[in-house]
Scaffold this motif. Structure first.
Motif, PDB file in Angstrom:
ATOM      1  N   GLY A 195       0.778  -1.089  -0.041  1.00  0.00           N
ATOM      2  CA  GLY A 195       0.015   0.126  -0.055  1.00  0.00           C
ATOM      3  C   GLY A 195       0.792   1.264   0.124  1.00  0.00           C
ATOM      4  O   GLY A 195       2.035   1.217   0.667  1.00  0.00           O
ATOM      5  N   GLN A 196       0.416   2.349  -0.661  1.00  0.00           N
ATOM      6  CA  GLN A 196       1.101   3.765  -0.868  1.00  0.00           C
ATOM      7  C   GLN A 196       0.942   4.606   0.480  1.00  0.00           C
ATOM      8  O   GLN A 196      -0.148   4.299   1.036  1.00  0.00           O
ATOM      9  N   LYS A 197       1.988   5.225   0.812  1.00  0.00           N
ATOM     10  CA  LYS A 197       1.636   6.250   2.065  1.00  0.00           C
ATOM     11  C   LYS A 197       0.796   7.491   1.624  1.00  0.00           C
ATOM     12  O   LYS A 197       1.137   7.874   0.530  1.00  0.00           O
ATOM     13  N   ARG A 198      -0.042   7.665   2.492  1.00  0.00           N
ATOM     14  CA  ARG A 198      -0.998   8.754   1.776  1.00  0.00           C
ATOM     15  C   ARG A 198      -1.238   9.727   3.152  1.00  0.00           C
ATOM     16  O   ARG A 198      -1.156   9.271   4.287  1.00  0.00           O
ATOM     17  N   ARG A 199      -1.439  11.040   2.747  1.00  0.00           N
ATOM     18  CA  ARG A 199      -1.522  11.939   3.975  1.00  0.00           C
ATOM     19  C   ARG A 199      -2.955  12.556   3.750  1.00  0.00           C
ATOM     20  O   ARG A 199      -3.059  12.835   2.751  1.00  0.00           O
ATOM     21  N   GLN A 200      -3.826  12.789   5.024  1.00  0.00           N
ATOM     22  CA  GLN A 200      -4.707  13.871   4.799  1.00  0.00           C
ATOM     23  C   GLN A 200      -4.513  15.057   5.998  1.00  0.00           C
ATOM     24  O   GLN A 200      -4.875  14.623   7.122  1.00  0.00           O
ATOM     25  N   GLU A 235      -1.700  10.536   8.793  1.00  0.00           N
ATOM     26  CA  GLU A 235      -1.063   9.831   7.665  1.00  0.00           C
ATOM     27  C   GLU A 235      -1.361   8.286   7.741  1.00  0.00           C
ATOM     28  O   GLU A 235      -1.594   7.911   8.974  1.00  0.00           O
ATOM     29  N   GLY A 236      -1.315   7.474   6.429  1.00  0.00           N
ATOM     30  CA  GLY A 236      -1.628   6.202   6.683  1.00  0.00           C
ATOM     31  C   GLY A 236      -1.387   5.559   5.255  1.00  0.00           C
ATOM     32  O   GLY A 236      -0.604   6.121   4.677  1.00  0.00           O
ATOM     33  N   TYR A 237      -1.642   4.314   5.316  1.00  0.00           N
ATOM     34  CA  TYR A 237      -1.450   3.562   4.125  1.00  0.00           C
ATOM     35  C   TYR A 237      -2.651   3.001   3.321  1.00  0.00           C
ATOM     36  O   TYR A 237      -3.449   2.518   4.195  1.00  0.00           O
TER      37      TYR A 237
END
Length: 98
Positions: A62-67, A71-73
């Motif tokens: 899974g790719q690392k994502r930020r909101q 952040e999470g994956y």
């Protein structure tokens, strides 16, 4: 018992996967617990007239994502590249995309 539609989740339509169609290589998102034998049987069942020569699988992280500050994956998943034999019928679904 898993059905063929439980094993093959969806096709992957990208530029690279479309280039593989000329060599009879088709890319699918598959169940994480599916093995190569189950994937080959599922492709032959879902697409009648096809004969699978080999199956290559890989686990995609899974790719690392930020909101904002959180952040999470994204979920990890499994990809299968299915190569058909020379005398096998092509999969029409992918040919309509080109």
């Amino acid at each position: 018992m898993k059905t063929a539609h439980d094993v093959i989740l969806k096709p992957i339509i990208t530029e690279e996967s479309m280039m593989g169609i000329m060599m009879k290589k088709y890319t699918f998102k598959v169940a994480k617990d599916a093995n190569k034998i189950e994937i080959a049987k599922a492709v032959e069942e879902v697409f009648p007239g096809t004969k699978v020569a080999k199956v290559n699988t890989m686990n995609v992280r899974g790719q690392k994502r930020r909101q904002g500050m959180h952040e999470g994956y994204t979920p990890s998943w499994k990809k299968a590249i299915v190569t058909l034999t020379e005398d096998s019928k092509e999969i029409e679904f992918f040919n309509d995309m080109m």
